[in-house]
Design an enzyme around this catalytic site. Structure first.
Site, PDB file in Angstrom:
ATOM      1  CG  ASN A  95      -0.397  -0.023   2.485  1.00 57.71           C
ATOM      2  OD1 ASN A  95       0.673  -0.482   2.927  1.00 57.71           O
ATOM      3  ND2 ASN A  95      -1.336   0.490   3.515  1.00 57.71           N
ATOM      4  N   PRO A 105       9.860  -7.292  -0.467  1.00 58.79           N
ATOM      5  CG  PRO A 105      10.039  -6.372  -3.166  1.00 58.79           C
ATOM      6  CD  PRO A 105      10.746  -7.388  -1.954  1.00 58.79           C
ATOM      7  CD  GLU A 127       4.854  -0.055  12.771  1.00 58.21           C
ATOM      8  OE1 GLU A 127       3.726   0.371  12.815  1.00 58.21           O
ATOM      9  OE2 GLU A 127       6.015   0.434  13.505  1.00 58.21           O
ATOM     10  CG  LEU A 128       1.296  -6.397  13.111  1.00 62.87           C
ATOM     11  CD1 LEU A 128       1.067  -7.461  14.193  1.00 62.87           C
ATOM     12  CD2 LEU A 128       1.934  -7.118  11.800  1.00 62.87           C
ATOM     13  CB  CYS A 166      -2.079   0.619   8.635  1.00 62.53           C
ATOM     14  SG  CYS A 166      -0.730   1.764   8.362  1.00 62.53           S
ATOM     15  CD  GLU A 179       8.580   0.719  10.578  1.00 64.55           C
ATOM     16  OE1 GLU A 179       7.864   0.886  10.083  1.00 64.55           O
ATOM     17  OE2 GLU A 179       9.325  -0.443  10.409  1.00 64.55           O
TER      18      GLU A 179
END
Ligand code: NAD
Length: 474
Positions: free
Chosen positions: A148, A172, A247-248, A281, A455
């Site tokens: 995304n 990726p 990072e979900l 997200c 992050e």
């Protein structure tokens, strides 16, 4: 034709396999890319491992200067990179350009952080010795990124990893490997030595990532993607106790109190919902508006949403491109149908304009019942469900009623309420009278099942460093 990028070289897959990258606006093949194998994954770890000692020993200032050059090259080539992102991901060019500039900022921020890696010296409480704490690079990292934000999700990992002195293999998403390969070339041009950054496109994600996580030389996994795959990778990482950052997914609530500036709240909702056509997200997944303003808010949001221009991402004037692939459209379509079947009202949009293509119209729903699946699941598309609430307590309860905890937004004219509610929201990030929280200088990340680690910001580099302590007497 694009190949893997291992040890500074473009190489075909060990078995010669390739896969197609599709333009979601047309369904045409954009490029064919080498399909990395387990053998290639191990070769990439070989390269990262061989490059690790020299890169860790490179002066922080020199690492920072390479990152700074990468930032400059990326901003100089922003238009070219934006077009590539728009082609392989589908997003509208203004969104793609915004992403490139945001992505480049991670190189600039971490060029500045490379020379500020902390360390402490203290006297022990007993007074008998000193406590010397230093931070060293965690080692070879495996970075796994989603489709995304093909550039920003990669630079948000590569930037701090390079600054910390780590080497890496980036895997990726297979829908969008071209941007990652373009970044690899750009980093090499900026002066990153061979083997420090390797890029391994692969359709067989599970096999290649698993092979790397079971290789003794790999010390770190940083993953951005769905909570579902994150859980699988946490289990895999447990086998060798690999350090993880996750990072979900998210399910962001967007609260609008009756005392809010409604113009600002609509503006914020458009950004929080429609940046990247909702494929973020951080996207506002559930809009809760207080009863006195709920109807007006939904009507004004629908007016703005229906005025957006939908079309191929690279075309002039387009604000909403296609979703990334047919499965993504099927999922959004199914979620809207489920809500409507359970009693929701479509104020604008709904339905597929082209059943064969990847476009979905900006949609606003009201009267959405609590059992609608789209209030529980990430929509990942241009659909805004608006639900009304009465009290502050109810708003907080609804907002927190999810296993996710990435970001929450709230609009209010009362700063005391804003701060009070922000403290009660179970989220790693809060947008208070703002529809955008992402900032390379701030720690991005979630609580609950939205992730582990941060992050960006000063915190981001710590995920790539390990504290080592020397007890010393002198
Ligand atoms: P995904 O979980 O399907 O895939 C992410 C990456 O993992 C891709 O590279 C994919 O190829 C790889 N992968 C898939 N299955 C794997 C397996 N079994 N083993 C190893 N690797 C595997 O996610 P996606 O569809 O690419 O991205 C959308 C998701 O990412 C959403 O849930 C979104 O919320 C999340 N996301 C989170 C953040 C964040 O910062 N928290 C940012 C962007 C996206």
């Amino acid at each position: 034709m694009r190949d893997l990028f291992i040890g500074g070289q473009s190489v075909p897959a060990a078995d010669g396999g390739r896969f197609d990258v599709i333009d979601p606006a047309t369904g045409d093949v954009l490029q064919t890319v080498a399909n990395g194998t387990v053998e290639d994954a191990i070769a990439a770890v070989d390269a990262a491992d061989a490059a690790a000692p020299a890169w860790a020993a490179t002066a922080p200032r020199a690492r920072g200067e390479i990152l700074r050059r990468a930032y400059q090259l990326m901003t100089e080539r922003a238009d070219e990179l934006a077009r590539l992102i728009s082609q392989e991901n589908g997003k509208a060019l203004p969104d793609a350009l915004g992403e490139v500039l945001y992505a480049a900022e991670f190189f600039r921020w971490y060029s500045e952080e490379a020379v500020r890696i902390p360390g402490t010296l203290a006297t022990s409480p007993s007074g008998t010795n000193k406590i010397l704490v230093q931070y060293r690079p965690v080692g070879v990292c495996v970075l796994v990124t989603p489709w995304n934000f093909p550039a920003a999700m990669a630079t948000r990992k590569i930037g701090p990893a390079l600054a910390a002195g780590c080497t890496m293999v980036l895997k990726p998403a297979s829908d969008t490997p071209l941007t990652a390969l373009a970044l690899a070339g750009l980093l090499a041009e900026a002066g990153v030595p061979d083997g420090v950054v390797n890029v391994l496109p692969a359709r067989r994600s599970g096999a290649v990532v698993s092979a790397m996580l079971h290789d003794d030389r790999v010390r770190k996994l940083s993953f951005t993607g769905s909570t579902e795959v994150g859980r699988v990778l946490l289990r895999e990482a447990a086998d060798r106790v690999v350090n993880v950052s996750m990072e979900l997914g998210g399910n962001a609530p967007f609260l609008v109190f009756a005392d809010a500036d409604l113009d600002a709240a609509i503006e914020g909702a458009m950004i929080a919902k429609m940046r990247n056509a909702g494929e973020a997200c951080t996207s506002a997944n559930r809009i809760y508006a207080q009863a006195p303003v709920a109807a007006e808010f939904a009507r004004r949001l629908a007016d703005r949403m229906s005025a957006l221009t939908v079309g191929p991402g690279t075309a002039d004037g387009v604000q909403v491109g296609p979703l990334v692939n047919r499965e993504a459209v099927d999922k959004v379509d199914q979620l809207v149908r489920d809500a409507v079947a359970k009693g929701a009202t479509v104020v604008t949009g709904g339905g597929r304009p082209d059943p064969e293509g990847c476009f979905y119209p900006p949609t606003v729903l009201t009267q959405v019942p609590p059992e609608a699946e789209l209030l529980r699941e990430e929509i990942f598309g241009p659909v805004a469900p608006v639900v009304s609430f009465d009290t502050e307590d109810e708003a907080v309860r609804l907002a927190n009623d999810t296993e996710y905890g990435l970001v929450a937004y709230l609009y209010t004219g009362d700063l005391a309420r804003g701060l009070r509610v922000s403290e009660r929201l179970e989220a790693g990030m809060v947008g208070l009278n703002r529809g955008l929280v992402s900032d390379p200088a701030a720690p991005f990340g979630g609580v609950k099942q939205s992730g582990i680690g941060r992050e960006g910001g000063h915190e981001g580099i710590l995920d790539y460093l390990e504290a080592t302590y020397v007890a010393v007497s002198w």
